[in-house]
Design a protein around this motif. Structure first.
Motif, PDB file in Angstrom:
ATOM      1  N   SER A 114       0.600  -1.608   0.170  1.00  0.00           N
ATOM      2  CA  SER A 114       0.339   0.340  -0.390  1.00  0.00           C
ATOM      3  C   SER A 114       1.233   1.293   0.119  1.00  0.00           C
ATOM      4  CB  SER A 114      -0.881  -0.023   1.354  1.00  0.00           C
ATOM      5  OG  SER A 114      -1.214   0.880   0.715  1.00  0.00           O
ATOM      6  N   ILE A 115       1.033   1.589  -0.895  1.00  0.00           N
ATOM      7  CA  ILE A 115       2.190   2.953  -1.473  1.00  0.00           C
ATOM      8  C   ILE A 115       1.130   4.233  -1.232  1.00  0.00           C
ATOM      9  CG2 ILE A 115       1.848   3.509  -4.207  1.00  0.00           C
ATOM     10  CD1 ILE A 115       4.746   3.335  -4.019  1.00  0.00           C
ATOM     11  N   CYS A 116      -0.289   3.899  -1.057  1.00  0.00           N
ATOM     12  CA  CYS A 116      -0.656   5.391  -0.216  1.00  0.00           C
ATOM     13  C   CYS A 116      -0.640   5.456   1.495  1.00  0.00           C
ATOM     14  CB  CYS A 116      -2.320   5.227  -0.583  1.00  0.00           C
ATOM     15  SG  CYS A 116      -2.550   5.073  -2.075  1.00  0.00           S
ATOM     16  N   ASN A 117      -0.084   4.743   1.842  1.00  0.00           N
ATOM     17  CA  ASN A 117       0.712   4.414   3.005  1.00  0.00           C
ATOM     18  C   ASN A 117       1.533   4.829   3.714  1.00  0.00           C
ATOM     19  OD1 ASN A 117      -2.489   3.804   3.901  1.00  0.00           O
ATOM     20  ND2 ASN A 117      -1.994   1.821   4.377  1.00  0.00           N
ATOM     21  N   LYS A 118       2.724   5.079   2.349  1.00  0.00           N
ATOM     22  CA  LYS A 118       3.465   5.670   2.521  1.00  0.00           C
ATOM     23  C   LYS A 118       4.191   6.462   1.537  1.00  0.00           C
ATOM     24  CE  LYS A 118       4.374   0.351   3.519  1.00  0.00           C
ATOM     25  NZ  LYS A 118       2.914   0.724   3.569  1.00  0.00           N
ATOM     26  N   LEU A 119       3.525   7.851   1.862  1.00  0.00           N
ATOM     27  CA  LEU A 119       3.156   8.455   0.297  1.00  0.00           C
ATOM     28  C   LEU A 119       4.584  10.250   1.151  1.00  0.00           C
ATOM     29  CD1 LEU A 119       0.302   9.420  -0.928  1.00  0.00           C
ATOM     30  CD2 LEU A 119       2.194   7.680  -1.606  1.00  0.00           C
ATOM     31  N   GLN A 120       4.852  10.354   2.366  1.00  0.00           N
ATOM     32  CA  GLN A 120       5.377  10.367   2.703  1.00  0.00           C
ATOM     33  C   GLN A 120       6.842  10.591   2.436  1.00  0.00           C
ATOM     34  OE1 GLN A 120       5.168  12.159   6.711  1.00  0.00           O
ATOM     35  NE2 GLN A 120       6.280  13.221   6.392  1.00  0.00           N
ATOM     36  N   ASP A 121       6.909   8.834   3.022  1.00  0.00           N
ATOM     37  CA  ASP A 121       8.011   8.093   2.244  1.00  0.00           C
ATOM     38  C   ASP A 121       8.853   7.796   1.105  1.00  0.00           C
ATOM     39  OD1 ASP A 121       8.331   7.582   5.276  1.00  0.00           O
ATOM     40  OD2 ASP A 121       7.759   5.302   4.842  1.00  0.00           O
TER      41      ASP A 121
ATOM     42  N   LEU B   5      -4.961   9.330  -8.789  1.00  0.00           N
ATOM     43  CA  LEU B   5      -4.282   9.786  -9.878  1.00  0.00           C
ATOM     44  C   LEU B   5      -2.653   9.766  -9.210  1.00  0.00           C
ATOM     45  CD1 LEU B   5      -5.885  12.944  -9.817  1.00  0.00           C
ATOM     46  CD2 LEU B   5      -6.408  11.187 -10.964  1.00  0.00           C
ATOM     47  N   ASN B   6      -2.058   9.298 -10.764  1.00  0.00           N
ATOM     48  CA  ASN B   6      -0.473   9.147 -11.004  1.00  0.00           C
ATOM     49  C   ASN B   6       0.183  10.309 -10.280  1.00  0.00           C
ATOM     50  OD1 ASN B   6      -0.610   7.467 -12.336  1.00  0.00           O
ATOM     51  ND2 ASN B   6       0.076   7.870 -14.035  1.00  0.00           N
ATOM     52  N   SER B   7      -0.938  11.754 -10.320  1.00  0.00           N
ATOM     53  CA  SER B   7       0.479  12.560  -9.715  1.00  0.00           C
ATOM     54  C   SER B   7       0.455  13.143  -8.391  1.00  0.00           C
ATOM     55  CB  SER B   7      -1.012  14.332 -10.002  1.00  0.00           C
ATOM     56  OG  SER B   7      -2.396  13.975  -9.846  1.00  0.00           O
ATOM     57  N   GLU B   8      -0.699  12.225  -7.456  1.00  0.00           N
ATOM     58  CA  GLU B   8      -1.047  11.711  -5.783  1.00  0.00           C
ATOM     59  C   GLU B   8       0.558  11.309  -5.695  1.00  0.00           C
ATOM     60  OE1 GLU B   8      -5.010  11.308  -4.238  1.00  0.00           O
ATOM     61  OE2 GLU B   8      -5.157  11.171  -6.182  1.00  0.00           O
ATOM     62  N   ILE B   9       0.870  10.462  -7.244  1.00  0.00           N
ATOM     63  CA  ILE B   9       1.922   9.471  -6.140  1.00  0.00           C
ATOM     64  C   ILE B   9       3.309   9.746  -6.990  1.00  0.00           C
ATOM     65  CG2 ILE B   9       3.011   6.957  -6.695  1.00  0.00           C
ATOM     66  CD1 ILE B   9       0.314   6.498  -5.694  1.00  0.00           C
TER      67      ILE B   9
ATOM     68  N   PHE C  95      10.896   0.562  -8.346  1.00  0.00           N
ATOM     69  CA  PHE C  95      10.247  -0.486  -9.078  1.00  0.00           C
ATOM     70  C   PHE C  95       9.383  -1.033  -7.870  1.00  0.00           C
ATOM     71  CE2 PHE C  95      13.700  -1.381 -11.547  1.00  0.00           C
ATOM     72  CZ  PHE C  95      13.522  -1.143 -12.890  1.00  0.00           C
ATOM     73  N   VAL C  96       8.464  -0.959  -7.554  1.00  0.00           N
ATOM     74  CA  VAL C  96       7.104  -1.531  -6.817  1.00  0.00           C
ATOM     75  C   VAL C  96       6.558  -1.925  -6.919  1.00  0.00           C
ATOM     76  CG1 VAL C  96       5.983  -0.134  -4.648  1.00  0.00           C
ATOM     77  CG2 VAL C  96       7.808   1.197  -6.055  1.00  0.00           C
ATOM     78  N   SER C  97       6.306  -3.071  -6.028  1.00  0.00           N
ATOM     79  CA  SER C  97       5.175  -4.206  -5.897  1.00  0.00           C
ATOM     80  C   SER C  97       4.345  -4.178  -5.265  1.00  0.00           C
ATOM     81  CB  SER C  97       5.656  -5.975  -5.916  1.00  0.00           C
ATOM     82  OG  SER C  97       6.223  -5.622  -4.490  1.00  0.00           O
ATOM     83  N   GLU C  98       2.991  -4.496  -4.963  1.00  0.00           N
ATOM     84  CA  GLU C  98       1.924  -4.388  -4.070  1.00  0.00           C
ATOM     85  C   GLU C  98       1.557  -2.975  -3.241  1.00  0.00           C
ATOM     86  OE1 GLU C  98      -0.057  -6.987  -3.005  1.00  0.00           O
ATOM     87  OE2 GLU C  98       1.006  -8.299  -4.098  1.00  0.00           O
TER      88      GLU C  98
END
Length: 97
Positions: A8-15, A40-44, A29-32
């Motif tokens: 869950s990359i959304c939980n780790k956006l600050q990192d 949106l891509n812009s959020e990532i 490269f990111v899995s899971e």
């Protein structure tokens, strides 16, 4: 390059933002990722020097993969035949400049 399982990359956006701003890596490269169409891509990638390719899990929570790459790199996504639609794979060519 770096690879990590984000679970869950959304939980780790600050990192992730700190990683992207450090500009230490050309390819990430990111899995899971656990991303879905409402994110949106812009959020990532926010206001960084990266582009993103992603393949979200379509019908269930979890899964998904993403590739983040510096904007100066010439990347071309390679698409798989439709019989592989359930495989969470991103494939791309890194082109010489």
């Amino acid at each position: 390059c770096i690879y990590f399982n984000s679970r869950s990359i959304c939980n780790k956006l600050q990192d992730l933002s700190l990683l992207l701003l450090s500009e230490s890596y050309d390819l990430i490269f990111v899995s899971e990722t656990w991303l879905h169409e409402n994110i949106l891509n812009s959020e990532i990638i926010q206001n960084t020097s990266y582009n993103i390719l992603r393949y979200d899990r379509l019908f269930k929570r979890g899964g998904g993969v993403a590739t983040l790459h510096k904007t100066h790199l010439k990347i071309r996504q390679v698409f798989f035949p439709t019989e592989f639609i359930n495989c969470e794979i991103i494939c791309c060519d890194l082109l010489a400049t």
